[in-house]
Enzyme design. Structure first.
Site, PDB file in Angstrom:
ATOM      1  N   HIS A 194      -6.600   7.094   7.448  1.00 58.48           N
ATOM      2  CA  HIS A 194      -7.591   7.406   6.418  1.00 58.48           C
ATOM      3  C   HIS A 194      -9.036   7.197   6.854  1.00 58.48           C
ATOM      4  O   HIS A 194      -9.919   7.957   6.485  1.00 58.48           O
ATOM      5  CB  HIS A 194      -7.322   6.573   5.162  1.00 58.48           C
ATOM      6  CG  HIS A 194      -6.297   7.225   4.302  1.00 58.48           C
ATOM      7  ND1 HIS A 194      -5.644   6.590   3.298  1.00 58.48           N
ATOM      8  CD2 HIS A 194      -5.792   8.472   4.322  1.00 58.48           C
ATOM      9  CE1 HIS A 194      -4.794   7.410   2.731  1.00 58.48           C
ATOM     10  NE2 HIS A 194      -4.860   8.558   3.340  1.00 58.48           N
ATOM     11  N   ARG A 297      -9.064  10.702  -3.689  1.00 57.03           N
ATOM     12  CA  ARG A 297      -8.212   9.540  -3.393  1.00 57.03           C
ATOM     13  C   ARG A 297      -8.765   8.346  -4.166  1.00 57.03           C
ATOM     14  O   ARG A 297      -9.560   7.563  -3.653  1.00 57.03           O
ATOM     15  CB  ARG A 297      -8.207   9.261  -1.891  1.00 57.03           C
ATOM     16  CG  ARG A 297      -7.537  10.356  -1.062  1.00 57.03           C
ATOM     17  CD  ARG A 297      -7.602  10.030   0.416  1.00 57.03           C
ATOM     18  NE  ARG A 297      -6.667  10.787   1.218  1.00 57.03           N
ATOM     19  CZ  ARG A 297      -6.989  11.821   2.002  1.00 57.03           C
ATOM     20  NH1 ARG A 297      -8.231  12.236   2.076  1.00 57.03           N
ATOM     21  NH2 ARG A 297      -6.046  12.431   2.713  1.00 57.03           N
ATOM     22  N   ARG A 334      -6.135  11.940  -7.982  1.00 55.05           N
ATOM     23  CA  ARG A 334      -4.832  11.373  -7.659  1.00 55.05           C
ATOM     24  C   ARG A 334      -4.806   9.937  -8.171  1.00 55.05           C
ATOM     25  O   ARG A 334      -5.749   9.184  -7.928  1.00 55.05           O
ATOM     26  CB  ARG A 334      -4.617  11.406  -6.141  1.00 55.05           C
ATOM     27  CG  ARG A 334      -3.259  10.878  -5.743  1.00 55.05           C
ATOM     28  CD  ARG A 334      -3.015  11.062  -4.282  1.00 55.05           C
ATOM     29  NE  ARG A 334      -3.761  10.115  -3.472  1.00 55.05           N
ATOM     30  CZ  ARG A 334      -3.735  10.089  -2.141  1.00 55.05           C
ATOM     31  NH1 ARG A 334      -3.015  10.977  -1.485  1.00 55.05           N
ATOM     32  NH2 ARG A 334      -4.413   9.189  -1.461  1.00 55.05           N
ATOM     33  N   GLU A 442       5.031  14.712  -0.373  1.00 53.61           N
ATOM     34  CA  GLU A 442       4.717  14.025   0.887  1.00 53.61           C
ATOM     35  C   GLU A 442       5.868  13.159   1.360  1.00 53.61           C
ATOM     36  O   GLU A 442       5.777  12.469   2.362  1.00 53.61           O
ATOM     37  CB  GLU A 442       3.414  13.223   0.754  1.00 53.61           C
ATOM     38  CG  GLU A 442       3.363  12.322  -0.451  1.00 53.61           C
ATOM     39  CD  GLU A 442       2.003  11.655  -0.650  1.00 53.61           C
ATOM     40  OE1 GLU A 442       1.165  11.709   0.259  1.00 53.61           O
ATOM     41  OE2 GLU A 442       1.809  11.059  -1.722  1.00 53.61           O
ATOM     42  N   ASN A 465      -0.003  14.940   5.748  1.00 57.06           N
ATOM     43  CA  ASN A 465      -0.154  13.734   6.579  1.00 57.06           C
ATOM     44  C   ASN A 465       1.086  12.855   6.478  1.00 57.06           C
ATOM     45  O   ASN A 465       1.648  12.422   7.485  1.00 57.06           O
ATOM     46  CB  ASN A 465      -1.372  12.921   6.139  1.00 57.06           C
ATOM     47  CG  ASN A 465      -2.649  13.736   6.158  1.00 57.06           C
ATOM     48  OD1 ASN A 465      -2.707  14.753   6.836  1.00 57.06           O
ATOM     49  ND2 ASN A 465      -3.640  13.312   5.415  1.00 57.06           N
ATOM     50  N   ASP A 466       1.476  12.577   5.244  1.00 53.68           N
ATOM     51  CA  ASP A 466       2.658  11.737   5.058  1.00 53.68           C
ATOM     52  C   ASP A 466       3.941  12.533   5.280  1.00 53.68           C
ATOM     53  O   ASP A 466       4.912  12.018   5.820  1.00 53.68           O
ATOM     54  CB  ASP A 466       2.669  11.120   3.653  1.00 53.68           C
ATOM     55  CG  ASP A 466       1.795   9.881   3.597  1.00 53.68           C
ATOM     56  OD1 ASP A 466       1.780   9.131   4.596  1.00 53.68           O
ATOM     57  OD2 ASP A 466       1.122   9.660   2.577  1.00 53.68           O
ATOM     58  N   ARG A 476       2.011   7.340  11.204  1.00 52.38           N
ATOM     59  CA  ARG A 476       0.752   8.041  11.470  1.00 52.38           C
ATOM     60  C   ARG A 476      -0.368   7.104  11.891  1.00 52.38           C
ATOM     61  O   ARG A 476      -1.429   7.553  12.309  1.00 52.38           O
ATOM     62  CB  ARG A 476       0.333   8.867  10.243  1.00 52.38           C
ATOM     63  CG  ARG A 476      -0.077   8.046   9.054  1.00 52.38           C
ATOM     64  CD  ARG A 476      -0.141   8.890   7.797  1.00 52.38           C
ATOM     65  NE  ARG A 476      -1.507   9.053   7.310  1.00 52.38           N
ATOM     66  CZ  ARG A 476      -1.814   9.461   6.076  1.00 52.38           C
ATOM     67  NH1 ARG A 476      -0.846   9.763   5.224  1.00 52.38           N
ATOM     68  NH2 ARG A 476      -3.043   9.573   5.700  1.00 52.38           N
ATOM     69  N   CYS A 513      -3.031  19.689   0.786  1.00 55.90           N
ATOM     70  CA  CYS A 513      -4.238  18.859   0.864  1.00 55.90           C
ATOM     71  C   CYS A 513      -4.197  17.879   2.033  1.00 55.90           C
ATOM     72  O   CYS A 513      -5.049  17.008   2.136  1.00 55.90           O
ATOM     73  CB  CYS A 513      -4.498  18.132  -0.451  1.00 55.90           C
ATOM     74  SG  CYS A 513      -3.160  17.061  -0.963  1.00 55.90           S
TER      75      CYS A 513
HETATM   76  C1  PEP Z   1      -1.191  13.301   2.730  1.00 54.17           C
HETATM   77  O1  PEP Z   1      -0.302  12.455   2.837  1.00 54.17           O
HETATM   78  O2  PEP Z   1      -1.222  14.358   3.363  1.00 54.17           O
HETATM   79  C2  PEP Z   1      -2.301  13.068   1.795  1.00 54.17           C
HETATM   80  C3  PEP Z   1      -3.170  14.023   1.490  1.00 54.17           C
HETATM   81  O3  PEP Z   1      -2.427  11.835   1.297  1.00 54.17           O
HETATM   82  P1  PEP Z   1      -3.034  10.630   2.148  1.00 54.17           P
HETATM   83  O4  PEP Z   1      -3.618  11.179   3.419  1.00 54.17           O
HETATM   84  O5  PEP Z   1      -4.044  10.005   1.242  1.00 54.17           O
HETATM   85  O6  PEP Z   1      -1.835   9.767   2.377  1.00 54.17           O
HETATM   86 MG    MG Z   2      -0.239  10.752   1.464  1.00 57.81          MG
END
Ligand code: PEP
Ligand code: MG
Length: 594
Positions: A194, A297, A334, A442, A465-466, A476, A513
């Protein structure tokens, strides 16, 4: 001169004086100027006095009712609180090393813990937990408290500077005034960590995954960041510095970029929204032509504070600023995506019930009580957040997005709770509108049941991402295994196709996203898979728009079909490099495939 190689997050170069931010356990060490050690000692003393008052009241309450056998435990904690080995030692550290109170308390604890670990008697050895509890309470009471705005952690360090951290969590990052940070380097981290995302959205030259930059660089010496090669250069020679800064690209668009949907050459409309981490990003999103906020976020508003630190009123003010800043375009909020470590017990502190969970467990468990699970377990906190969000919805269009959904029951339970909050607010004569509710995809189970989830919610948003980390079993945040983090793994392409089909079957809009959308090359693949709504780092929007306007969606669909027939990520990357010719080169990931 030394060169350390890491993962480039933002192109561009920066140089300046190094400021080191070193994280030990859950405390961060940062320097305090000699003339402010008195203030720091006063903070420590205030925290000790607050802790004493709390422990006395707990001891009294417990002594009178059921559980009175626990009273001696709190007596012992009161004694620990007065022990010179803890507070006295922490005060010494503040005086001699000019460090912040949080870190001094942590250091003092480390020294004591060491002694306990060497004790043979298991009963005495376990008393270490009591000391840890007291330290947790002291640390909690060192926080500014619910009403105060989070402090700038580095407010006493004159800027500008290059920040070098071992690991900087997003909540701590949110407590830094990034306006004074010229460049950022971190030992830990990966492209989707992040804080890396934050640095990219603020367009600060940044490198992560450097392993030992904090051990190699010394505070105050000159360091340079080369965002093109992913190098941190410690003590660069004047020649290196000159040529590096000469290559520095000019700061991006200050002229507002075009907004509204972007259209491919064959007429497919693509919606481009912005991921927003901080309220200040709203102006950046507007400037880059975002069609709305596709992901706010919300947990980052907390700074380093625990989840219950923000009152309904304070949250309402922030959501209102967000909505008014973006109006008439919609904003997707979110709900808090936090881990349990940020949710103290029901009585507002690390109380007796929390003692069952070890510090280590509470500190980091992304597969634990997190996101919507935590919100449903602590409904009073979710209700407070929802009240603030729904009240702000009177000022402009809002969507609510539920993080970390893994089952239909969670979507149902959250919707029921939202329905209840809407009814309550209307009973209070607030004409709150019906707000669309969506689920993040996710977690692989959510991807596999996207069609079922689509029946429960108004929209779906893929968090790549997740989804990549859980599908490919790649943490990650662990830079040592970043080579396994492959957005173009055939399993990912299949899963994304499945989600797209599931959303279409359920008749709900679907967006992406995650960071994949911020990369023009990967964006091309996502469009080829039939996706049309994206939310990304604001700075990535102009390049995404240029890409979309230069391609035909039909060509991208054909390329994606070809890619889906292949067996390995390497084959897919090579194939797409040839198939998607002429697409604009973007971030390093994009360069790899195009
Ligand atoms: C994701 O997981 O892709 C996402 C947008 O949420 P975060 O990066 O905040 O975990
Ligand atoms: Mg996420």
């Amino acid at each position: 001169m030394q060169r350390l190689k890491g993962i480039a997050i933002t192109h561009g170069a920066a140089a300046g004086r190094a400021v080191l931010l070193v994280h030990r356990g859950r405390a961060i060490r940062f320097p305090i100027p000699a003339e402010r050690t008195g203030d720091e000692l006063a903070r420590l003393d205030l925290s000790r006095r607050r802790s004493r008052a709390q422990l006395e009241s707990i001891r009294q309450r417990i002594g009178q009712g059921p559980g009175s056998e626990l009273a001696p435990l709190f007596e012992a904690q009161l004694l620990i609180l007065e022990d010179p080995m803890l507070i006295g030692r922490a005060a010494d550290l503040i005086r001699t090393e000019h460090v912040n109170a949080e870190w001094a308390v942590q250091r003092a604890f480390d020294e004591i813990a060491h002694v306990f670990d060497a004790i043979e008697d298991p009963y005495l050895r376990e008393r270490r937990g009591d000391v840890e509890d007291v330290v947790g309470r002291l640390r909690m009471n060192l926080h500014d408290g619910a009403s105060a705005a989070p402090r700038d952690l580095l407010r006493d360090v004159p800027g500008p500077f290059v920040l070098i951290a071992d690991e900087l969590s997003p909540s701590v990052a949110a407590q830094i005034d990034w306006g004074r940070v010229r460049g950022f380097a971190m030992d830990a981290g990966s492209r989707t960590y992040h804080t890396a995302i934050l640095a990219r959205s603020l367009q600060i030259p940044a490198i992560v995954g450097l392993h030992d930059a904090t051990a190699r660089a010394r505070a105050g010496e000159t360091v340079a960041i080369d965002g093109t090669t992913g190098e941190l250069i410690i003590d660069p020679s004047p020649d290196v510095l000159r040529s590096l800064l000469a290559r520095q690209p000019t700061r991006p668009d200050v002229v507002p970029a075009p907004s509204g949907p972007a259209t491919t050459r064959d007429g497919v409309c693509i919606r481009l929204e912005a991921n927003v981490e901080l309220l200040e990003d709203v102006a950046v999103a507007q400037r880059h032509g975002a069609d709305g906020v596709g992901l706010f976020r919300s947990e980052l508003m907390l700074g380093g504070q625990p989840i219950d630190a923000l009152s309904e009123e304070r949250q309402y003010e922030m959501y209102l600023r967000l909505v008014e800043g973006m109006a008439p375009r919609p904003v997707t909020i979110r709900t808090f995506d936090l881990e349990e470590s940020r949710a103290p017990g029901r009585h507002g502190g690390w109380d007796a019930a929390d003692r069952r969970t070890s510090e280590a467990e509470r500190t980091r468990n992304p597969l634990g009580l997190r996101g919507i699970r935590l919100s449903l377990a602590r409904q009073e906190l979710l209700t407070r957040q929802l009240r603030a969000v729904l009240r702000a919805a009177l000022a402009g269009p809002i969507r609510i997005l539920l993080p970390f959904v893994s089952a239909v029951e969670e979507a149902r339970a959250a919707r029921a709770l939202i329905g209840g909050v809407v009814r309550d607010l209307r009973a209070e004569r607030l004409a709150v509108p019906d707000v669309p509710v969506g689920a993040m995809i996710e977690v692989p189970s959510a991807a596999l049941i996207a069609d079922l989830l689509a029946r429960e919610v108004d929209f779906l948003a893929i968090g790549t991402n997740d989804l990549i980390q859980y599908t490919l079993a790649v943490d990650r945040t662990d830079e040592r295994i970043s080579e396994f983090y492959r957005p173009l793994h055939p399993g990912m392409l299949r899963l994304l196709r499945l989600v797209r089909r599931g959303a279409a079957r359920g008749g709900v809009p679907l967006s992406v996203c995650g960071e994949m959308a911020s990369d023009p090359g990967l964006l091309a693949v996502l469009i080829g898979l039939g996706l049309t709504d994206f939310s990304m780092t604001p700075a990535a929007i102009p390049a995404a728009r240029r890409l979309i306007e230069s391609v035909s969606a039909a060509d991208l669909r054909a390329a994606a079909r070809g890619a889906l027939a292949l067996s390995t990520a390497d084959e897919i990357e090579d194939y797409l490099a040839r198939a998607v010719a002429g697409v604009e080169q973007g971030s390093p990931l994009g360069e790899r495939i195009l």
